[in-house]
Design a protein around this motif. Sequence first.
Motif, PDB file in Angstrom:
ATOM      1  N   GLY A 135       0.971  -1.291  -0.109  1.00 23.19           N
ATOM      2  CA  GLY A 135      -0.008   0.028   0.027  1.00 23.19           C
ATOM      3  C   GLY A 135       0.857   1.480   0.215  1.00 23.19           C
ATOM      4  N   SER A 136       1.986   1.264   0.533  1.00 24.07           N
ATOM      5  CA  SER A 136       2.824   2.495   0.635  1.00 24.07           C
ATOM      6  C   SER A 136       3.328   2.706  -0.632  1.00 24.07           C
ATOM      7  CB  SER A 136       3.887   2.437   1.633  1.00 24.07           C
ATOM      8  OG  SER A 136       4.942   3.223   1.627  1.00 24.07           O
ATOM      9  N   LYS A 137       2.951   3.768  -1.367  1.00 24.33           N
ATOM     10  CA  LYS A 137       3.897   4.024  -2.791  1.00 24.33           C
ATOM     11  C   LYS A 137       5.355   4.482  -2.427  1.00 24.33           C
ATOM     12  CE  LYS A 137      -0.149   4.576  -4.761  1.00 24.33           C
ATOM     13  NZ  LYS A 137      -0.808   3.160  -5.087  1.00 24.33           N
ATOM     14  N   ASP A 138       5.727   4.841  -1.460  1.00 24.73           N
ATOM     15  CA  ASP A 138       7.185   5.083  -1.187  1.00 24.73           C
ATOM     16  C   ASP A 138       7.893   4.061  -1.339  1.00 24.73           C
ATOM     17  OD1 ASP A 138       6.642   7.882  -1.178  1.00 24.73           O
ATOM     18  OD2 ASP A 138       6.389   7.695   0.962  1.00 24.73           O
ATOM     19  N   ASP A 139       7.757   2.783  -0.368  1.00 21.06           N
ATOM     20  CA  ASP A 139       8.806   1.651  -0.255  1.00 21.06           C
ATOM     21  C   ASP A 139       7.727   0.119  -0.681  1.00 21.06           C
ATOM     22  OD1 ASP A 139       6.993   1.462   2.021  1.00 21.06           O
ATOM     23  OD2 ASP A 139       8.711   2.065   3.356  1.00 21.06           O
ATOM     24  N   ARG A 140       6.429   0.332  -0.923  1.00 19.04           N
ATOM     25  CA  ARG A 140       5.857  -0.622  -1.207  1.00 19.04           C
ATOM     26  C   ARG A 140       5.466  -1.488   0.125  1.00 19.04           C
ATOM     27  NH1 ARG A 140       1.933   0.431  -4.525  1.00 19.04           N
ATOM     28  NH2 ARG A 140       2.840   0.903  -6.274  1.00 19.04           N
ATOM     29  N   ARG A 141       5.659  -1.174   1.146  1.00 19.53           N
ATOM     30  CA  ARG A 141       5.342  -1.970   2.439  1.00 19.53           C
ATOM     31  C   ARG A 141       4.119  -1.950   2.576  1.00 19.53           C
ATOM     32  NH1 ARG A 141      10.408  -0.914   6.368  1.00 19.53           N
ATOM     33  NH2 ARG A 141      11.990  -1.450   4.886  1.00 19.53           N
ATOM     34  N   PRO A 187       7.466  -4.035   8.638  1.00 16.86           N
ATOM     35  CA  PRO A 187       8.741  -4.002   8.762  1.00 16.86           C
ATOM     36  C   PRO A 187       9.691  -4.351   7.272  1.00 16.86           C
ATOM     37  CG  PRO A 187       8.455  -5.738  10.298  1.00 16.86           C
ATOM     38  CD  PRO A 187       7.180  -5.314   9.829  1.00 16.86           C
ATOM     39  N   VAL A 188       8.777  -5.393   6.586  1.00 18.12           N
ATOM     40  CA  VAL A 188       9.587  -5.879   5.378  1.00 18.12           C
ATOM     41  C   VAL A 188       8.334  -6.010   4.299  1.00 18.12           C
ATOM     42  CG1 VAL A 188      11.049  -7.520   6.689  1.00 18.12           C
ATOM     43  CG2 VAL A 188       8.840  -8.343   5.999  1.00 18.12           C
ATOM     44  N   VAL A 189       8.683  -5.916   2.987  1.00 18.87           N
ATOM     45  CA  VAL A 189       8.061  -5.945   1.810  1.00 18.87           C
ATOM     46  C   VAL A 189       7.412  -7.476   1.713  1.00 18.87           C
ATOM     47  CG1 VAL A 189       7.593  -5.602  -0.459  1.00 18.87           C
ATOM     48  CG2 VAL A 189       9.364  -4.229   0.760  1.00 18.87           C
ATOM     49  N   ALA A 190       5.827  -7.266   1.879  1.00 17.79           N
ATOM     50  CA  ALA A 190       5.228  -8.569   1.534  1.00 17.79           C
ATOM     51  C   ALA A 190       5.261  -9.041   0.003  1.00 17.79           C
ATOM     52  CB  ALA A 190       3.962  -8.511   2.016  1.00 17.79           C
ATOM     53  N   ALA A 238       0.928 -10.520   3.505  1.00 14.93           N
ATOM     54  CA  ALA A 238       0.691  -9.112   4.200  1.00 14.93           C
ATOM     55  C   ALA A 238      -0.361  -9.530   5.418  1.00 14.93           C
ATOM     56  CB  ALA A 238       0.508  -8.191   3.194  1.00 14.93           C
ATOM     57  N   GLU A 239      -1.360 -10.318   4.745  1.00 17.49           N
ATOM     58  CA  GLU A 239      -2.499 -10.524   5.744  1.00 17.49           C
ATOM     59  C   GLU A 239      -1.846 -11.262   6.965  1.00 17.49           C
ATOM     60  OE1 GLU A 239      -5.775  -9.534   5.972  1.00 17.49           O
ATOM     61  OE2 GLU A 239      -6.161  -8.857   3.705  1.00 17.49           O
ATOM     62  N   PHE A 240      -1.173 -12.405   6.682  1.00 16.86           N
ATOM     63  CA  PHE A 240      -0.872 -13.190   7.700  1.00 16.86           C
ATOM     64  C   PHE A 240       0.014 -12.535   8.702  1.00 16.86           C
ATOM     65  CE2 PHE A 240       1.934 -16.833   9.336  1.00 16.86           C
ATOM     66  CZ  PHE A 240       0.727 -17.820   9.534  1.00 16.86           C
ATOM     67  N   ARG A 241       0.859 -11.719   8.145  1.00 20.01           N
ATOM     68  CA  ARG A 241       1.879 -11.029   9.200  1.00 20.01           C
ATOM     69  C   ARG A 241       0.625 -10.024  10.140  1.00 20.01           C
ATOM     70  NH1 ARG A 241       7.137 -11.248   8.248  1.00 20.01           N
ATOM     71  NH2 ARG A 241       7.525 -11.789   6.151  1.00 20.01           N
ATOM     72  N   GLY A 242      -0.327  -9.565   9.446  1.00 17.83           N
ATOM     73  CA  GLY A 242      -1.251  -8.767  10.162  1.00 17.83           C
ATOM     74  C   GLY A 242      -1.958  -9.618  11.266  1.00 17.83           C
ATOM     75  N   MET A 243      -2.297 -10.762  10.692  1.00 17.62           N
ATOM     76  CA  MET A 243      -2.869 -11.896  11.781  1.00 17.62           C
ATOM     77  C   MET A 243      -2.050 -12.144  13.015  1.00 17.62           C
ATOM     78  SD  MET A 243      -4.497 -14.437   9.006  1.00 17.62           S
ATOM     79  CE  MET A 243      -4.857 -15.759  10.353  1.00 17.62           C
ATOM     80  N   ALA A 244      -0.570 -12.089  12.730  1.00 22.92           N
ATOM     81  CA  ALA A 244       0.312 -12.415  13.931  1.00 22.92           C
ATOM     82  C   ALA A 244       0.452 -11.199  15.008  1.00 22.92           C
ATOM     83  CB  ALA A 244       1.730 -12.617  13.294  1.00 22.92           C
ATOM     84  N   ARG A 301       6.304 -21.714  -0.599  1.00 23.23           N
ATOM     85  CA  ARG A 301       5.871 -20.309  -0.628  1.00 23.23           C
ATOM     86  C   ARG A 301       5.622 -19.470   0.636  1.00 23.23           C
ATOM     87  NH1 ARG A 301      -0.265 -21.846  -2.115  1.00 23.23           N
ATOM     88  NH2 ARG A 301      -0.813 -22.722  -0.171  1.00 23.23           N
ATOM     89  N   THR A 302       5.657 -20.335   2.081  1.00 21.95           N
ATOM     90  CA  THR A 302       5.419 -19.785   3.215  1.00 21.95           C
ATOM     91  C   THR A 302       6.869 -19.705   4.031  1.00 21.95           C
ATOM     92  OG1 THR A 302       4.705 -21.977   4.037  1.00 21.95           O
ATOM     93  CG2 THR A 302       3.149 -20.387   3.217  1.00 21.95           C
ATOM     94  N   LYS A 303       7.864 -20.135   3.304  1.00 24.88           N
ATOM     95  CA  LYS A 303       9.085 -20.013   4.188  1.00 24.88           C
ATOM     96  C   LYS A 303       9.479 -18.695   4.954  1.00 24.88           C
ATOM     97  CE  LYS A 303      12.161 -23.540   2.766  1.00 24.88           C
ATOM     98  NZ  LYS A 303      13.394 -23.727   1.712  1.00 24.88           N
ATOM     99  N   HIS A 304       9.221 -17.491   4.234  1.00 22.20           N
ATOM    100  CA  HIS A 304       9.621 -16.426   4.570  1.00 22.20           C
ATOM    101  C   HIS A 304       8.794 -15.910   5.684  1.00 22.20           C
ATOM    102  CE1 HIS A 304       7.035 -16.316   1.062  1.00 22.20           C
ATOM    103  NE2 HIS A 304       6.493 -15.358   1.569  1.00 22.20           N
TER     104      HIS A 304
END
Length: 195
Positions: A47-53, A75-78, A84-90, A135-138
């Motif tokens: 969503g961020s146009k500056d850094d795509r985070r 903190p990182v680019v999804a 992105a949703e999974f990190r939000g769930m955490a 695909r989920t290692k990261h």
Amino acid sequence: MHDPRKLHMDAVERILRYLKSTPGKGILFSNHGNLKVEGYTDADWAGSKDDRRSTSRYFTFVGGNLVTWRSKKQPVVARSSAEAEFRGMALGVCELLWIKNVLSDLGFKPNETMSLYCDNTSAIAIAHNPVQHDRTKHVEIDRHFIKEKLEVGIISFPFVRSELQLADVLTKGVSSRVFNESLFKLGMCDIHAPT
């Protein structure tokens, strides 16, 4: 803050205009007869146009009353919307666990499974899938954290349709009708409104 632009100042002015026009708005706490702990989580993707985070957002409720909310850039680019949703769930799970601990310290022992509503079926599937793929290692650390809480029954991830996702008001621009409906569901009221 390190690189403010006119676009950022326009957003601040829009927020200040909204606050000035709604001096009587506040959150009404009501007794709903329970202490159920639940939350709504959402994230935009790149969503961020500056850094795509991506940015994670959540609302948490105790007994049907809004108690915390947050919007935080990841903190990182999804690499996908599911990530992105999974990190939000955490992030939402951490908040729900904190609320449960606070309630325990206050003498309330919520034993019910806490619900964290999410509108991304892929993220929910990753949380429930014991066999992980490349695909989920990261997101492996978040996956283990969430899997552990699922297995002991502390948390559940019910699916909620996007139209009913309360966290959307923190994630994207919504129509004024959806915005006002969401404010009502969040327990917002206006003390100056005619009765």
